[in-house]
Design an enzyme around this catalytic site. Structure first.
Site, PDB file in Angstrom:
ATOM      1  N   ASP A 140       1.390  -4.751  -6.890  1.00 63.33           N
ATOM      2  CA  ASP A 140       2.674  -5.389  -7.176  1.00 63.33           C
ATOM      3  C   ASP A 140       2.991  -5.418  -8.674  1.00 63.33           C
ATOM      4  OD1 ASP A 140       4.763  -7.308  -5.997  1.00 63.33           O
ATOM      5  OD2 ASP A 140       3.905  -8.563  -7.578  1.00 63.33           O
TER       6      ASP A 140
ATOM      7  N   GLU B 148       3.844  -0.247  -7.376  1.00 61.24           N
ATOM      8  CA  GLU B 148       5.214  -0.749  -7.357  1.00 61.24           C
ATOM      9  C   GLU B 148       5.703  -0.853  -8.792  1.00 61.24           C
ATOM     10  OE1 GLU B 148       8.361  -4.258  -6.440  1.00 61.24           O
ATOM     11  OE2 GLU B 148       6.459  -4.655  -7.419  1.00 61.24           O
TER      12      GLU B 148
HETATM   13  C1  GLC Z   1       7.480  -7.621  -6.337  1.00 61.61           C
HETATM   14  C2  GLC Z   1       7.660  -8.040  -4.906  1.00 61.61           C
HETATM   15  C3  GLC Z   1       8.594  -9.215  -4.836  1.00 61.61           C
HETATM   16  C4  GLC Z   1       8.030 -10.341  -5.679  1.00 61.61           C
HETATM   17  C5  GLC Z   1       7.746  -9.872  -7.101  1.00 61.61           C
HETATM   18  C6  GLC Z   1       6.928 -10.876  -7.860  1.00 61.61           C
HETATM   19  O1  GLC Z   1       8.634  -7.091  -6.878  1.00 61.61           O
HETATM   20  O2  GLC Z   1       8.109  -6.968  -4.125  1.00 61.61           O
HETATM   21  O3  GLC Z   1       8.818  -9.637  -3.532  1.00 61.61           O
HETATM   22  O4  GLC Z   1       8.925 -11.404  -5.706  1.00 61.61           O
HETATM   23  O5  GLC Z   1       7.012  -8.674  -7.117  1.00 61.61           O
HETATM   24  O6  GLC Z   1       5.610 -10.901  -7.375  1.00 61.61           O
END
Ligand code: GLC
Length: 552
Positions: free
Chosen positions: A200, A242
């Site tokens: 993440d 991500e």
């Molecule tokens: C990522 C996740 C999201 C979350 C953020 C903070 O973007 O997909 O849902 O709020 O990280 O952890």
């Protein structure tokens, strides 16, 4: 090109809370999800990404972790998690979980210790300031809610740094102790037997004055070290990045041949452009972004095995961070006319309602998504065209209970009340109803995935755009590309010509010279007659995957 298992896989994003409640408390749990694994398997999925399942106060739905090695009690126990993992593996399904490294919950014992005592070794696990004025060039991500990346903590007597909600203090990656903690968390879950992580929010690990605090060299150094550790101790582990960034900033997250980082990265920029092209009836947004996207299989210093992960929707708002302000405004007007459909820089709606439940548009969009390079991931519920509830706060409107049948609470739970209400359309839109209808979203999704998976060229092939002819309209309205294993091969399973008429009017394409005896079958319409020419009329919003056949 090195083809790893994830090049041939289809992924599914699973929200445990929403899937199946096994104990009647109105919350989905791991024991419940086990009962539904056969549904996931039946779609043609190979790997499940489980959204955060850790102990958490749930102020960001589990992306605010209070204990990295405990399962959230609503979801069950570590044993339940293990049973889920074993049940998935028994069906040939791999499982990756979310690894939230950038921040913890403010309820995490590290933060609690840190704020209470400046002498605590945990103080330096977080990023503090006396003034809250540093790193002013870093943008605010949750800008509908937060007004600063600094929040004053009266207990600590200092400001702490956070890229997301103020209940999610960022960890301090300048502290090697934090690296050690993260490595141990990674080991804990890999020891349990999971197949990898969706990692993440990785662009934001470090902060440096005078930068936007994204994609910093220090961040890449840390990620290279993390991959090294994982490869040494758990070879073959999948790590998915991500990083919501432009293609040129995404690329470094694959690392280099000598120092790899992630085998797979989400391709954020292509996603909104698929919707944009569909609505504008114009292929150019897709073409332009692929022109900015290097061909991973042939890029000089990209590690072998690098792969994009593609998606149409996920648990967050449909992000418009990777488009220009003009396009963002246009997308909002087109796809989010009501203010409550918008959030931060995005659109908080699900796939089917975004397309006005129009099955032809849904088919066309999915046919593009599933034939472009990359490993596709399907968001739970989108396989049945589930709706959203824009009256729920934050991103919860796209996270309502899975709709299994038309019984109470859609077969999701026997509780009086569920964590959020089941969508009111569940009587008509549910798995049981769609099982019976060969043309349902569910069965079309299975068909599309199966058809894609049957073509080596669609899973692993190279990619090139194809000219559609000289007709002025069709040059922008018809998107055509070829996926192929070997350019010279005419073998039927080695090359697929993908043709999409984005326009709501018929279009003529003139792609053939003198075809002679050549013919093609259309994988997307297997019961229609073969094509004998590539000079053809395409119906409005038609999608075709053409494979050449040998005729005598
Ligand atoms: C990522 C996740 C999201 C979350 C953020 C903070 O973007 O997909 O849902 O709020 O990280 O952890």
């Amino acid at each position: 090109m090195a083809a790893e298992w994830y090049h041939d896989a289809v992924f599914y994003e699973l929200y445990i809370r929403a899937y199946q409640d096994s104990n009647g408390d109105g919350q989905g749990d791991f024991r419940g999800a086990i009962q539904r694994l056969d549904h996931i398997k039946s779609l043609g999925v190979d790997c499940i990404w489980v959204m955060p399942h850790y102990a958490s106060p749930l102020l960001d739905d589990g992306y605010d972790i209070a204990d990295y090695t405990a399962v959230h009690p609503d979801y069950g126990t570590l044993n339940d998690f293990k049973a889920f993992l074993d049940a998935a593996h028994a069906r040939g399904l791999k499982v990756i979980t979310d690894l939230v490294m950038n921040h913890t919950s403010d309820q995490h014992p590290w933060f609690q210790a840190a704020r209470k005592d400046p002498q605590s070794p945990y103080r330096n696990y977080y990023v503090w300031s006396d003034t809250g004025t540093e790193y002013a060039d870093a943008r605010i991500i949750f800008l509908d809610i937060e007004s600063s990346n600094w929040t004053y903590d009266p207990v600590a007597g200092q400001y702490f740094w956070h890229r997301f909600f103020s209940s999610q203090p960022d960890l301090n990656y300048d502290n090697p102790k934090v690296h050690e903690e993260m490595f141990n968390i990674i080991r804990f879950w890999l020891d349990m037997g999971i197949d990898g992580f969706r990692v993440d929010a990785i662009p934001y690990l470090y902060e440096r004055e005078g930068t936007n605090c994204e994609n910093l060299p220090e961040t890449h150094e840390f990620l290279k070290g993390m991959r090294r550790m994982v490869e040494e101790e758990y070879p073959g582990t999948l790590l998915v990045a991500e990083a919501n960034q432009w293609p040129e900033d995404l690329l470094p997250y694959f690392g280099t041949r000598a120092e790899p980082e992630f085998p797979m990265c989400f391709h954020f920029p292509i996603m909104p452009r698929l919707y944009q092209s569909l609505k504008a009836q114009d292929k150019r947004p897709i073409v332009d972004i692929w022109a900015r996207t290097p061909d991973l299989a042939h890029a000089p210093d990209i590690p072998p095995g690098a792969q994009w992960m593609t998606f149409l929707r996920n648990h967050d708002e449909l992000t418009l961070e990777m488009v220009t302000p003009d396009v963002r405004q246009w997308m909002w007007e087109q796809y989010a006319p009501e203010p409550q459909m918008r959030l931060n820089l995005g659109i908080r709606r699900r796939l089917a309602p975004l397309l006005d439940r129009d099955k032809q548009k849904w088919f066309l969009l999915n046919a593009m998504f599933l034939s472009l390079p990359g490993t596709p991931i399907v968001y739970y519920g989108d396989e049945i065209g589930m709706g959203d509830n824009i009256w729920l706060p934050d991103r919860h409107g796209c996270r309502t209970p899975m709709q299994w049948d038309d019984s109470r609470n859609s077969g999701f739970s026997t509780a009086q009340e569920t964590y959020f209400p089941v969508h009111q359309e569940y009587g008509e839109i549910n798995v049981a109803v769609q099982e019976k209808d060969p043309k349902s979203f569910l069965n079309l999704m299975r068909f599309l995935l199966k058809t894609r998976q049957g073509q080596l060229a669609l899973r692993r092939g190279d990619f090139e755009f194809v000219e559609t002819g000289l007709d002025a309209d069709s040059t922008t309205a018809v998107l055509a590309y070829r996926r192929f294993i070997n350019p010279r091969s005419v073998n039927e399973h080695q090359s697929v010509l993908c043709l999409f008429n984005l326009s709501d009017r018929a279009q003529k394409v003139t792609m053939g010279k003198d075809e002679g005896t050549r013919s093609w079958i259309d994988l997307l319409h297997p019961h229609t007659k073969p094509w004998h020419s590539l000079n053809a009329d395409l119906g409005p919003r038609a999608a075709h995957w053409l494979v050449e056949i040998t005729t005598h």
